[in-house]
Design a protein around this motif. Structure first.
Motif, PDB file in Angstrom:
ATOM      1  N   LYS A  85       1.201  -1.036  -0.193  1.00  0.00           N
ATOM      2  CA  LYS A  85      -0.004  -0.205   0.125  1.00  0.00           C
ATOM      3  C   LYS A  85       0.953   1.558   0.226  1.00  0.00           C
ATOM      4  O   LYS A  85       1.329   1.202   1.108  1.00  0.00           O
ATOM      5  CB  LYS A  85      -0.747   0.070   1.350  1.00  0.00           C
ATOM      6  CG  LYS A  85      -1.750   1.107   1.005  1.00  0.00           C
ATOM      7  CD  LYS A  85      -3.096   1.065   2.592  1.00  0.00           C
ATOM      8  CE  LYS A  85      -4.101   1.810   2.646  1.00  0.00           C
ATOM      9  NZ  LYS A  85      -5.108   2.328   3.319  1.00  0.00           N
ATOM     10  N   SER A 128      -0.726   4.654  -0.753  1.00  0.00           N
ATOM     11  CA  SER A 128      -1.075   5.285   0.294  1.00  0.00           C
ATOM     12  C   SER A 128      -2.207   4.788   0.291  1.00  0.00           C
ATOM     13  O   SER A 128      -3.560   3.712   0.026  1.00  0.00           O
ATOM     14  CB  SER A 128      -1.714   6.781  -0.555  1.00  0.00           C
ATOM     15  OG  SER A 128      -2.049   6.832  -2.117  1.00  0.00           O
ATOM     16  N   GLU A 129      -3.600   5.466   0.610  1.00  0.00           N
ATOM     17  CA  GLU A 129      -4.957   5.401   0.893  1.00  0.00           C
ATOM     18  C   GLU A 129      -5.547   4.971  -0.424  1.00  0.00           C
ATOM     19  O   GLU A 129      -6.355   4.432  -0.379  1.00  0.00           O
ATOM     20  CB  GLU A 129      -5.606   6.897   1.689  1.00  0.00           C
ATOM     21  CG  GLU A 129      -7.327   6.202   1.832  1.00  0.00           C
ATOM     22  CD  GLU A 129      -7.510   7.303   2.519  1.00  0.00           C
ATOM     23  OE1 GLU A 129      -8.958   7.299   2.886  1.00  0.00           O
ATOM     24  OE2 GLU A 129      -7.418   8.336   2.413  1.00  0.00           O
TER      25      GLU A 129
END
Length: 69
Positions: free
Chosen positions: A5, A7-8
């Motif tokens: 991941k 970022s969001e």
């Protein structure tokens, strides 16, 4: 293929080329889209795992790039 991941809204693969799964929120609903080299591949998905599967199938077809020394 392993995913990290970033970022969001973005997950990156550990392959060459790097595949991305981007998250978009439209009218409060999360949608996901697979891409490679800045180009979207496949369809818009409701599930991030489905978008990752599109990337994995694409890599199986085109193969991983080799490093040139």
């Amino acid at each position: 293929m392993k995913w990290a991941k970033q970022s969001e809204f973005v997950a990156l693969s550990n392959t060459t080329p790097t595949y991305k799964v981007a998250k978009f929120v439209v009218d409060g609903a999360a949608l996901y889209r697979a891409s490679v080299r800045g180009e979207f591949i496949g369809k818009v998905c409701d599930d991030p795992k489905e978008a990752q599967a599109i990337c994995e199938r694409h890599l199986m077809i085109v193969g991983e790039e080799k490093e040139v020394a």
